[in-house]
Scaffold this motif. Structure first.
Motif, PDB file in Angstrom:
ATOM      1  N   ARG A   1       9.468  27.596   1.602  1.00 17.21           N
ATOM      2  CA  ARG A   1       8.462  27.955   2.584  1.00 17.21           C
ATOM      3  C   ARG A   1       6.910  28.086   2.200  1.00 17.21           C
ATOM      4  N   ALA A   2       7.017  27.717   0.622  1.00 15.29           N
ATOM      5  CA  ALA A   2       5.478  27.907   0.125  1.00 15.29           C
ATOM      6  C   ALA A   2       4.403  27.125   0.797  1.00 15.29           C
ATOM      7  N   GLN A   3       3.210  27.253   0.604  1.00 20.48           N
ATOM      8  CA  GLN A   3       1.892  26.575   0.936  1.00 20.48           C
ATOM      9  C   GLN A   3       1.330  26.248  -0.345  1.00 20.48           C
ATOM     10  N   TRP A   4       0.930  25.090  -0.501  1.00 22.52           N
ATOM     11  CA  TRP A   4      -0.059  24.603  -1.580  1.00 22.52           C
ATOM     12  C   TRP A   4      -1.096  23.740  -0.970  1.00 22.52           C
ATOM     13  N   THR A   5      -2.394  24.508  -1.015  1.00 21.29           N
ATOM     14  CA  THR A   5      -3.251  24.145  -0.414  1.00 21.29           C
ATOM     15  C   THR A   5      -3.873  22.586  -0.840  1.00 21.29           C
ATOM     16  N   PRO A   6      -3.971  22.190  -1.994  1.00 22.19           N
ATOM     17  CA  PRO A   6      -4.227  20.770  -2.244  1.00 22.19           C
ATOM     18  C   PRO A   6      -3.522  19.862  -1.658  1.00 22.19           C
ATOM     19  N   VAL A   7      -2.134  19.706  -1.852  1.00 23.47           N
ATOM     20  CA  VAL A   7      -1.179  19.028  -1.330  1.00 23.47           C
ATOM     21  C   VAL A   7      -1.326  18.952   0.165  1.00 23.47           C
ATOM     22  N   ASP A   8      -1.073  20.121   0.868  1.00 23.97           N
ATOM     23  CA  ASP A   8      -1.366  20.311   2.309  1.00 23.97           C
ATOM     24  C   ASP A   8      -2.738  19.748   2.974  1.00 23.97           C
ATOM     25  N   GLU A   9      -3.607  19.767   2.291  1.00 21.50           N
ATOM     26  CA  GLU A   9      -4.917  19.149   2.610  1.00 21.50           C
ATOM     27  C   GLU A   9      -4.878  17.843   2.539  1.00 21.50           C
ATOM     28  N   LEU A  10      -4.372  17.111   1.407  1.00 18.75           N
ATOM     29  CA  LEU A  10      -4.147  15.694   1.263  1.00 18.75           C
ATOM     30  C   LEU A  10      -3.399  15.148   2.318  1.00 18.75           C
ATOM     31  N   MET A  11      -2.254  15.887   2.675  1.00 18.61           N
ATOM     32  CA  MET A  11      -1.366  15.469   3.713  1.00 18.61           C
ATOM     33  C   MET A  11      -1.983  15.502   4.975  1.00 18.61           C
ATOM     34  N   ARG A  12      -2.837  16.354   5.256  1.00 20.74           N
ATOM     35  CA  ARG A  12      -3.576  16.729   6.519  1.00 20.74           C
ATOM     36  C   ARG A  12      -4.314  15.469   6.702  1.00 20.74           C
ATOM     37  N   LEU A  13      -5.193  15.014   5.774  1.00 20.41           N
ATOM     38  CA  LEU A  13      -6.316  13.858   5.672  1.00 20.41           C
ATOM     39  C   LEU A  13      -5.443  12.580   5.973  1.00 20.41           C
ATOM     40  N   GLY A  14      -4.062  12.334   5.806  1.00 15.03           N
ATOM     41  CA  GLY A  14      -3.411  11.142   5.869  1.00 15.03           C
ATOM     42  C   GLY A  14      -3.348  10.685   4.482  1.00 15.03           C
ATOM     43  N   GLY A  15      -3.378  11.424   3.345  1.00 20.06           N
ATOM     44  CA  GLY A  15      -3.428  10.887   1.777  1.00 20.06           C
ATOM     45  C   GLY A  15      -2.156  10.115   1.467  1.00 20.06           C
ATOM     46  N   ILE A  16      -1.199  10.992   1.804  1.00 19.19           N
ATOM     47  CA  ILE A  16       0.370  10.270   1.628  1.00 19.19           C
ATOM     48  C   ILE A  16       0.476   9.026   2.135  1.00 19.19           C
ATOM     49  N   THR A  17       0.410   9.001   3.313  1.00 16.77           N
ATOM     50  CA  THR A  17       0.583   7.554   4.071  1.00 16.77           C
ATOM     51  C   THR A  17      -0.516   6.736   3.540  1.00 16.77           C
ATOM     52  N   LEU A  18      -1.952   6.898   3.155  1.00 16.39           N
ATOM     53  CA  LEU A  18      -2.560   5.735   2.657  1.00 16.39           C
ATOM     54  C   LEU A  18      -2.325   5.493   1.100  1.00 16.39           C
ATOM     55  N   LEU A  19      -1.747   6.276   0.211  1.00 14.40           N
ATOM     56  CA  LEU A  19      -1.379   5.942  -0.842  1.00 14.40           C
ATOM     57  C   LEU A  19      -0.116   5.190  -1.067  1.00 14.40           C
ATOM     58  N   LEU A  20       0.685   5.086   0.077  1.00 15.56           N
ATOM     59  CA  LEU A  20       1.886   4.179   0.330  1.00 15.56           C
ATOM     60  C   LEU A  20       1.349   2.842   0.608  1.00 15.56           C
ATOM     61  N   GLN A  21       0.473   2.851   1.308  1.00 11.80           N
ATOM     62  CA  GLN A  21      -0.358   1.630   1.712  1.00 11.80           C
ATOM     63  C   GLN A  21      -1.087   1.004   0.559  1.00 11.80           C
ATOM     64  N   VAL A  22      -1.810   1.631  -0.202  1.00 11.55           N
ATOM     65  CA  VAL A  22      -2.149   1.200  -1.262  1.00 11.55           C
ATOM     66  C   VAL A  22      -1.229   0.439  -2.077  1.00 11.55           C
ATOM     67  N   ILE A  23      -0.132   1.074  -2.511  1.00 13.83           N
ATOM     68  CA  ILE A  23       0.881   0.474  -3.323  1.00 13.83           C
ATOM     69  C   ILE A  23       1.409  -0.850  -2.587  1.00 13.83           C
ATOM     70  N   ALA A  24       1.544  -0.798  -1.250  1.00 13.24           N
ATOM     71  CA  ALA A  24       2.092  -2.076  -0.597  1.00 13.24           C
ATOM     72  C   ALA A  24       1.308  -3.205  -0.545  1.00 13.24           C
ATOM     73  N   PHE A  25      -0.460  -2.741  -0.230  1.00 16.89           N
ATOM     74  CA  PHE A  25      -1.095  -3.693  -0.321  1.00 16.89           C
ATOM     75  C   PHE A  25      -1.233  -4.402  -2.060  1.00 16.89           C
ATOM     76  N   ALA A  26      -0.892  -3.708  -2.877  1.00 18.11           N
ATOM     77  CA  ALA A  26      -0.937  -4.071  -4.391  1.00 18.11           C
ATOM     78  C   ALA A  26      -0.251  -5.311  -4.667  1.00 18.11           C
ATOM     79  N   TYR A  27       0.847  -5.547  -3.753  1.00 15.47           N
ATOM     80  CA  TYR A  27       1.678  -6.563  -4.143  1.00 15.47           C
ATOM     81  C   TYR A  27       1.059  -7.962  -3.957  1.00 15.47           C
ATOM     82  N   GLU A  28      -0.174  -7.879  -3.091  1.00 10.50           N
ATOM     83  CA  GLU A  28      -1.006  -9.026  -2.907  1.00 10.50           C
ATOM     84  C   GLU A  28      -2.267  -9.309  -3.801  1.00 10.50           C
ATOM     85  N   TRP A  29      -2.408  -8.013  -4.631  1.00 11.00           N
ATOM     86  CA  TRP A  29      -3.500  -8.101  -5.397  1.00 11.00           C
ATOM     87  C   TRP A  29      -3.363  -8.578  -6.805  1.00 11.00           C
TER      88      TRP A  29
END
Length: 262
Positions: A175-203
Motif C-alpha cells: 500500500r506504499a505511496q511513491w510520489t514521482p510515480v504517483d504524479e506521473l500516473m496522475r498526469l497520464g504519463g504511463i499511457t503516454l509512454l505506451l503510446q510513444v512505444i506504439a507510435f515508434a512502430y511507424e517512425w
C-alpha cells in the motif's frame, strides 16, 4: 544560446558539482530558468533544457528543487503537447517538424528514465535502511550504505537499477505511496509512454531504439507499484483507432517488433 550553455554545464559533471555548492537561491533560480525554457523556448531550446535535466538529475539537490518547482509536469508537457503524438488528430507536419518532434520525444523519454532512476536510487536506499532498522537483530551483519552528499552525483548501472527494483518489490509495502510515480500516473504519463512505444512502430529515425528503450525502462521502474501494474492491464488508444492492452505493447517492444536492439 543559454540553453546550450546549460546543456554543456550539466554534461561536465565536475562543473555541475561546483554549481551545486552555490547558495540555494542561485540553484533555485537556475532550475526555474531551465524549467521556463521547457515551457517557453523554441524546439532547440526545449531539447537542450531537457538534456540539462537529464544529466543533472543525478545530483540530489537539483532533483529535489526540480520536484519543488513542479518540474515533472512541465517536463511531461513538453512531450504530451506534441502534435506528433496526437491519437485522433492527424496533424500536417513537414519533414523538419516531424524530425524535431521525434528528437524532443527521445530526449524527454531519456530524461524521464534518468529522473525515475534517481528517485529509485533514493527510494531503495531509504527502504533498505528502514528494513535494517526494523530487523536489527537479523541484519546486524549487514553494513548500512553511506549516503552521498546532495551535491555529489550518484550513478546506477543497469545491474544496480535491477537490484533496486528488486529491493522495492521485496521490501516495500503493498500500500506504499511513491510520489514521482504517483504524479506521473496522475498526469497520464504511463499511457503516454505506451503510446510513444506504439507510435515508434511507424517512425524511422536514428533515435528510435533509444526512445523505445528509455520508455520501457521508465515503465519497468514504475511497475513496482501495484497501481501501475493494474493500469498496464487496461486498454490503450493507439494510432489508426486501434486499441490494445498496455502489456501487449510492452511485450511487442520487448520481443523486438519495433527495433532489433539488444
Amino acid at each position: 544560446g543559454v540553453s546550450i550553455c546549460l546543456y554543456y554545464l550539466a554534461y561536465c559533471e565536475d562543473a555541475l558539482e561546483r554549481v551545486c555548492l552555490l547558495p540555494h537561491h542561485i540553484l533555485a533560480d537556475l532550475v526555474s530558468y531551465a524549467l521556463w525554457l521547457l515551457e517557453c523556448s523554441h524546439d532547440s531550446g526545449r531539447c537542450h533544457a531537457t538534456m540539462f535535466f537529464g544529466f543533472s538529475f543525478q545530483f540530489r539537490i537539483i532533483l529535489e528543487e526540480f520536484d519543488v518547482q513542479d518540474g515533472l509536469r512541465k517536463l511531461y508537457n513538453v512531450m504530451s503537447t506534441l502534435p506528433i503524438l496526437a491519437v485522433e488528430d492527424d496533424a500536417a507536419l513537414n519533414e523538419d517538424e516531424e524530425c524535431s518532434a521525434r528528437q524532443i520525444v527521445r530526449h524527454v523519454c531519456v530524461a524521464l528514465k534518468r529522473y525515475l532512476e534517481a528517485h529509485l536510487h533514493i527510494k531503495a536506499e531509504y527502504v533498505r535502511r528502514v528494513h535494517m532498522r526494523e530487523n536489527a537483530s537479523e541484519t546486524s551483519h549487514m553494513k548500512i550504505p553511506a549516503t552521498l552528499p546532495s551535491y555529489k552525483a550518484f550513478k546506477s548501472s543497469p545491474e544496480d537499477v535491477q537490484e533496486q527494483i528488486n529491493t522495492l518489490l521485496e521490501l516495500m509495502s503493498f500500500r506504499a505511496q511513491w510520489t514521482p510515480v504517483d504524479e506521473l500516473m496522475r498526469l497520464g504519463g504511463i499511457t503516454l509512454l505506451l503510446q510513444v512505444i506504439a507510435f515508434a512502430y511507424e517512425w524511422n529515425y536514428s533515435g528510435r531504439a533509444e526512445t523505445v528503450r528509455s520508455a520501457l525502462e521508465v515503465l519497468c521502474i514504475c511497475a513496482v507499484m501495484p497501481r501501475v501494474q493494474l493500469h498496464l492491464c487496461e486498454r490503450v488508444d493507439l494510432p489508426d483507432e486501434a486499441m490494445t492492452v498496455g502489456l501487449n505493447v510492452i511485450l511487442g517492444a520487448a520481443e523486438g517488433e519495433i527495433v532489433q536492439d539488444p
